[in-house]
Design an enzyme around this catalytic site. Sequence first.
Site, mmCIF file in Angstrom:
data_model
loop_
_atom_site.group_PDB
_atom_site.id
_atom_site.type_symbol
_atom_site.label_atom_id
_atom_site.label_comp_id
_atom_site.label_asym_id
_atom_site.label_seq_id
_atom_site.Cartn_x
_atom_site.Cartn_y
_atom_site.Cartn_z
ATOM 1 C CG ASP A 29 3.497 10.940 -2.945
ATOM 2 O OD1 ASP A 29 3.383 10.747 -1.728
ATOM 3 O OD2 ASP A 29 4.477 11.533 -3.423
ATOM 4 C CE LYS A 86 -3.887 2.154 0.203
ATOM 5 N NZ LYS A 86 -3.434 2.862 -1.029
ATOM 6 C CE LYS A 94 4.846 7.416 -2.364
ATOM 7 N NZ LYS A 94 4.158 7.939 -1.173
ATOM 8 C CE LYS A 134 4.126 7.501 5.438
ATOM 9 N NZ LYS A 134 3.785 8.388 4.291
ATOM 10 C CB THR A 164 -2.257 13.610 4.261
ATOM 11 O OG1 THR A 164 -2.597 12.464 3.488
ATOM 12 C CG2 THR A 164 -0.798 13.531 4.658
ATOM 13 C CG ASN A 206 -4.193 16.039 -0.693
ATOM 14 O OD1 ASN A 206 -3.770 15.383 0.254
ATOM 15 N ND2 ASN A 206 -5.483 16.101 -0.962
ATOM 16 C CD GLN A 231 3.363 4.683 2.169
ATOM 17 O OE1 GLN A 231 3.916 5.516 1.480
ATOM 18 N NE2 GLN A 231 2.269 4.952 2.859
ATOM 19 C CB SER A 261 -5.476 4.768 1.781
ATOM 20 O OG SER A 261 -5.290 5.874 0.930
HETATM 21 P P1 NDP Z 1 0.844 17.746 -4.322
HETATM 22 O O1 NDP Z 1 1.334 17.399 -5.664
HETATM 23 O O2 NDP Z 1 -0.607 17.930 -4.093
HETATM 24 O O3 NDP Z 1 1.561 19.075 -3.804
HETATM 25 C C1 NDP Z 1 2.942 19.149 -3.697
HETATM 26 C C2 NDP Z 1 3.324 20.559 -3.289
HETATM 27 O O4 NDP Z 1 4.700 20.582 -2.968
HETATM 28 C C3 NDP Z 1 3.117 21.562 -4.417
HETATM 29 O O5 NDP Z 1 2.801 22.801 -3.881
HETATM 30 C C4 NDP Z 1 4.488 21.570 -5.079
HETATM 31 O O6 NDP Z 1 4.779 22.775 -5.777
HETATM 32 C C5 NDP Z 1 5.395 21.411 -3.895
HETATM 33 N N1 NDP Z 1 6.624 20.726 -4.350
HETATM 34 C C6 NDP Z 1 6.724 19.501 -4.877
HETATM 35 N N2 NDP Z 1 7.978 19.218 -5.235
HETATM 36 C C7 NDP Z 1 8.675 20.314 -4.927
HETATM 37 C C8 NDP Z 1 10.027 20.645 -5.048
HETATM 38 N N3 NDP Z 1 10.932 19.798 -5.574
HETATM 39 N N4 NDP Z 1 10.405 21.861 -4.604
HETATM 40 C C9 NDP Z 1 9.496 22.718 -4.066
HETATM 41 N N5 NDP Z 1 8.192 22.449 -3.944
HETATM 42 C C10 NDP Z 1 7.794 21.275 -4.354
HETATM 43 O O7 NDP Z 1 1.432 16.629 -3.354
HETATM 44 P P2 NDP Z 1 0.977 16.222 -1.873
HETATM 45 O O8 NDP Z 1 0.488 17.416 -1.145
HETATM 46 O O9 NDP Z 1 0.115 15.033 -1.987
HETATM 47 O O10 NDP Z 1 2.357 15.726 -1.247
HETATM 48 C C11 NDP Z 1 3.236 16.578 -0.529
HETATM 49 C C12 NDP Z 1 4.145 15.736 0.347
HETATM 50 O O11 NDP Z 1 3.365 14.978 1.270
HETATM 51 C C13 NDP Z 1 5.014 14.717 -0.386
HETATM 52 O O12 NDP Z 1 6.228 14.574 0.313
HETATM 53 C C14 NDP Z 1 4.218 13.426 -0.247
HETATM 54 O O13 NDP Z 1 5.046 12.290 -0.363
HETATM 55 C C15 NDP Z 1 3.685 13.594 1.156
HETATM 56 N N6 NDP Z 1 2.514 12.805 1.515
HETATM 57 C C16 NDP Z 1 1.368 12.880 0.786
HETATM 58 C C17 NDP Z 1 0.250 12.160 1.177
HETATM 59 C C18 NDP Z 1 -1.050 12.272 0.455
HETATM 60 O O14 NDP Z 1 -2.019 11.681 0.932
HETATM 61 N N7 NDP Z 1 -1.172 13.018 -0.617
HETATM 62 C C19 NDP Z 1 0.299 11.259 2.330
HETATM 63 C C20 NDP Z 1 1.527 11.315 3.070
HETATM 64 C C21 NDP Z 1 2.583 12.047 2.648
HETATM 65 P P3 NDP Z 1 4.652 22.806 -7.368
HETATM 66 O O15 NDP Z 1 3.194 22.652 -7.671
HETATM 67 O O16 NDP Z 1 5.214 24.123 -7.754
HETATM 68 O O17 NDP Z 1 5.470 21.641 -7.857
HETATM 69 O O1 2IT Z 2 3.086 8.866 1.447
HETATM 70 C C1 2IT Z 2 1.936 8.425 1.646
HETATM 71 O O2 2IT Z 2 1.632 7.870 2.709
HETATM 72 C C2 2IT Z 2 0.932 8.610 0.597
HETATM 73 N N1 2IT Z 2 1.222 9.227 -0.431
HETATM 74 C C3 2IT Z 2 -0.444 8.021 0.762
HETATM 75 C C4 2IT Z 2 -0.447 6.577 0.409
HETATM 76 C C5 2IT Z 2 -1.808 5.912 0.374
HETATM 77 O O3 2IT Z 2 -1.811 4.736 0.016
HETATM 78 O O4 2IT Z 2 -2.827 6.539 0.679
#
Ligand code: NDP
Ligand code: 2IT
Length: 445
Positions: free
Chosen positions: A166, A90, A126, A114, A209, A240, A111, A376
């Site tokens: 992600d 997952k 992943k 976690k 999240t 997100n 993961q 999830s």
């Molecule tokens: P999104 O794609 O929705 O948003 C990512 C954000 O981070 C955007 O604002 C993006 O800016 C910025 N970003 C991404 N890469 C870079 C970079 N190299 N430098 C600067 N800014 C950056 O992703 P999520 O919000 O889903 O994910 C954000 C983090 O949270 C990640 O580390 C992900 O692994 C983690 N995560 C996500 C989960 C989920 O449920 N979605 C669960 C657990 C962890 P821009 O648009 O300009 O690229």
């Molecule tokens: O990093 C993470 O935990 C996620 N991007 C969510 C993974 C999931 O299966 O919901």
Amino acid sequence: MSYTDEIYERVVSKNPNEPEFHQAVKEVLDSLSDVINENEALYRKEGLLERLTEPERIISFKVPWVDDKGAVQINRGYRVQFNSAIGPYKGGLRFHPSVNQSILKFLGFEQVFKNSLTGLPIGGGKGGSDFDPKGKSDREVMAFCQSFMTELYKYIGADEDVPAGDIGVGGREIGYLYGQYKRITGLYEGVLTGKGLTFGGSLVRTQATGYGLVYILDEMLKGAGKELAGKTVVVTGAGNVAIYTVEKLYQLGAKPVAMCDSTGYIYDENGIDLAAVKEIKEVKRARLSEYTSYVPTAVYTEGRGIWNIKCDIYLPCATQNELDLDAVKTLVANGCFAVAEGANMPTTREATEYLKEQGILFMPGKAANAGGVATSALEMSQNSARLSWSFDEVDEKLKGIMKGIYQKVDDAARRYGHEGDFVAGANIAGFEKVAAAMIAQGIAL
Ligand code: NDP
Ligand code: 2IT
């Protein structure tokens, strides 16, 4: 040489050019040294750390698709199926030009621990691609997703491997991926999470999240005799995780004043206008620089440097290694007393060490952002039962899970004499369940 040092050397030599994977493994192994020393003979006999640091399977494939100009594009797709000791693989899919095997192995490895911390039956995996959704039309994103799934479907399934979102993968992408999976296999099953509410998605998954991050932050602050209400918070990212972190911060009485994307950051001393950010990011898919046309008194700064904004609490929610030693020195000098990671591994090793030395409250990503994957898993349960739970029901479960994670992490840290070290606590507590399950199942994984 200690068993953990031996394994770290082995990982580095067997996986050259994978710095993010090395970093994630090192952090876990360093935290585990007390636990490993206690059980060294057994773990060595079982080859436990060798097995734990080797993914069960890595799938890598070509993703051909045609862009709007009629030109053929080729991307690379991956799925890292890291560990299935406690449940089906997952974990999310990341679409970003930086994606490579090292990044997906670090994310898959994190993961595993976690998912164990959530207390739910999910293994770790992943995947993703170096595809960049930015600036692509909906049709191009659909073409890419359909091609990606045309290969990936062979390796996933509701009881085998269940991907989700992600970076760069949200509701739109999950919809296209799900449609193609169903078309190829004929199965209407919970093979992906983060689905739309009209086709098997769970209420609260979109928010989970960010909400979960704030729930565990609140627990950590209470544990230290502090409170969240009234605190000034900087949240990095504008995706997100960041958006729903800001939403829950407001609900609990805190004041988020800054956010960023990869182009620059906004500072709004009156508190971020979340409706404006949602419109810019979720509807228009535009740059955060547009924020000042919604709130003219806010300040937009091009480039990096959001950590220069004075705050009580800093929540990195963008990407790995965004928060380095210089940045945390500035944060601490400006009076920041707590950091919780919404992103995966956003804080470098040196920065994490510095925060620990300074006595800053610090909750690592594998505990702090586990609310997403936990919800999830709740989506998977609803799909299996062919039921949908109400928003409040899922939100209450999420709150309970985050509270449970805080207790497990705090308890494991205390048991090994590292009170307040939640990095150690999270790694130890996550490891214990996976190790027990692997040993019980023999040399099979
Ligand atoms: P999104 O794609 O929705 O948003 C990512 C954000 O981070 C955007 O604002 C993006 O800016 C910025 N970003 C991404 N890469 C870079 C970079 N190299 N430098 C600067 N800014 C950056 O992703 P999520 O919000 O889903 O994910 C954000 C983090 O949270 C990640 O580390 C992900 O692994 C983690 N995560 C996500 C989960 C989920 O449920 N979605 C669960 C657990 C962890 P821009 O648009 O300009 O690229
Ligand atoms: O990093 C993470 O935990 C996620 N991007 C969510 C993974 C999931 O299966 O919901």
